[in-house]
Design a protein around this motif. Sequence first.
Motif, PDB file in Angstrom:
ATOM      1  N   SER A   8       0.816  -1.306   0.009  1.00 25.62           N
ATOM      2  CA  SER A   8       0.005  -0.050   0.143  1.00 25.62           C
ATOM      3  C   SER A   8       0.868   1.336   0.002  1.00 25.62           C
ATOM      4  O   SER A   8       1.973   1.340   0.101  1.00 25.62           O
ATOM      5  CB  SER A   8      -1.084   0.083   1.263  1.00 25.62           C
ATOM      6  OG  SER A   8      -0.809   0.686   2.307  1.00 25.62           O
ATOM      7  N   ILE A   9      -0.030   2.459  -0.276  1.00 28.46           N
ATOM      8  CA  ILE A   9       0.790   3.810  -0.361  1.00 28.46           C
ATOM      9  C   ILE A   9       1.418   3.948   1.175  1.00 28.46           C
ATOM     10  O   ILE A   9       2.204   4.881   1.253  1.00 28.46           O
ATOM     11  CB  ILE A   9      -0.039   4.817  -0.751  1.00 28.46           C
ATOM     12  CG1 ILE A   9      -1.236   5.146   0.058  1.00 28.46           C
ATOM     13  CG2 ILE A   9      -0.409   4.622  -2.032  1.00 28.46           C
ATOM     14  CD1 ILE A   9      -2.157   6.254  -0.143  1.00 28.46           C
ATOM     15  N   TYR A  10       0.869   3.213   2.111  1.00 31.44           N
ATOM     16  CA  TYR A  10       1.405   3.634   3.527  1.00 31.44           C
ATOM     17  C   TYR A  10       2.748   2.677   3.924  1.00 31.44           C
ATOM     18  O   TYR A  10       3.036   2.841   5.153  1.00 31.44           O
ATOM     19  CB  TYR A  10       0.287   3.465   4.682  1.00 31.44           C
ATOM     20  CG  TYR A  10      -0.980   4.396   4.406  1.00 31.44           C
ATOM     21  CD1 TYR A  10      -0.560   5.827   4.239  1.00 31.44           C
ATOM     22  CD2 TYR A  10      -1.853   3.904   3.710  1.00 31.44           C
ATOM     23  CE1 TYR A  10      -1.750   6.951   4.052  1.00 31.44           C
ATOM     24  CE2 TYR A  10      -3.193   4.816   3.435  1.00 31.44           C
ATOM     25  CZ  TYR A  10      -2.940   6.062   3.767  1.00 31.44           C
ATOM     26  OH  TYR A  10      -3.953   7.010   3.167  1.00 31.44           O
ATOM     27  N   LYS A  11       2.929   1.998   2.866  1.00 26.89           N
ATOM     28  CA  LYS A  11       4.089   0.950   3.132  1.00 26.89           C
ATOM     29  C   LYS A  11       4.018   0.279   4.675  1.00 26.89           C
ATOM     30  O   LYS A  11       4.929  -0.126   5.191  1.00 26.89           O
ATOM     31  CB  LYS A  11       5.322   1.941   3.325  1.00 26.89           C
ATOM     32  CG  LYS A  11       5.735   3.047   2.307  1.00 26.89           C
ATOM     33  CD  LYS A  11       5.781   2.268   0.717  1.00 26.89           C
ATOM     34  CE  LYS A  11       6.220   3.166  -0.084  1.00 26.89           C
ATOM     35  NZ  LYS A  11       5.577   3.035  -1.472  1.00 26.89           N
ATOM     36  N   THR A  71       9.734   6.501   5.314  1.00 24.57           N
ATOM     37  CA  THR A  71      10.411   7.779   5.514  1.00 24.57           C
ATOM     38  C   THR A  71       9.460   8.798   6.244  1.00 24.57           C
ATOM     39  O   THR A  71       8.544   8.382   6.687  1.00 24.57           O
ATOM     40  CB  THR A  71      10.529   8.087   3.934  1.00 24.57           C
ATOM     41  OG1 THR A  71       9.158   8.477   3.338  1.00 24.57           O
ATOM     42  CG2 THR A  71      11.133   7.385   3.185  1.00 24.57           C
ATOM     43  N   ASP A  72      10.057   9.984   6.358  1.00 26.68           N
ATOM     44  CA  ASP A  72       9.541  10.870   7.104  1.00 26.68           C
ATOM     45  C   ASP A  72       8.074  11.291   6.382  1.00 26.68           C
ATOM     46  O   ASP A  72       6.936  11.521   7.211  1.00 26.68           O
ATOM     47  CB  ASP A  72      10.144  12.055   7.644  1.00 26.68           C
ATOM     48  CG  ASP A  72      11.241  12.030   8.293  1.00 26.68           C
ATOM     49  OD1 ASP A  72      11.010  11.046   9.154  1.00 26.68           O
ATOM     50  OD2 ASP A  72      12.123  12.688   8.490  1.00 26.68           O
ATOM     51  N   ALA A  73       8.063  11.353   5.182  1.00 22.94           N
ATOM     52  CA  ALA A  73       6.671  11.540   4.451  1.00 22.94           C
ATOM     53  C   ALA A  73       5.817  10.484   4.553  1.00 22.94           C
ATOM     54  O   ALA A  73       4.471  10.666   4.849  1.00 22.94           O
ATOM     55  CB  ALA A  73       7.220  11.842   2.950  1.00 22.94           C
ATOM     56  N   VAL A  74       6.133   9.355   4.540  1.00 22.04           N
ATOM     57  CA  VAL A  74       5.326   8.036   4.813  1.00 22.04           C
ATOM     58  C   VAL A  74       4.933   7.954   6.174  1.00 22.04           C
ATOM     59  O   VAL A  74       3.452   7.969   6.349  1.00 22.04           O
ATOM     60  CB  VAL A  74       6.078   6.775   4.391  1.00 22.04           C
ATOM     61  CG1 VAL A  74       5.100   5.531   4.827  1.00 22.04           C
ATOM     62  CG2 VAL A  74       6.477   6.416   3.020  1.00 22.04           C
TER      63      VAL A  74
END
Length: 84
Positions: free
Chosen positions: A16-19, A67-70
């Motif tokens: 998913s986009i949230y890893k 990452t911080d963005a995730v």
Amino acid sequence: MALAESIEYDKIEIVSIYKAVHVRKAHVIKKDGVELTRSFERYVLHPDSDISAEPAEVSAVCNAVWTDAVKESWKTFLASQSPV
């Protein structure tokens, strides 16, 4: 006639986009080097999970993809969910 038990982390997937990190843990029992049985346990780690007790290979994957963005995106997603 020696029995040996081991644990293998044989599948680590990023989903998913949230890893989210999906982990498959195999419990293996061998007798004299020949595998007798293998059973599996699965679990999921999200970007806010405590990974301090995870094995090195699982922690390395988590640290690489979270990452911080995730982490911020996951936090925003959780905040947008209404309580059930």
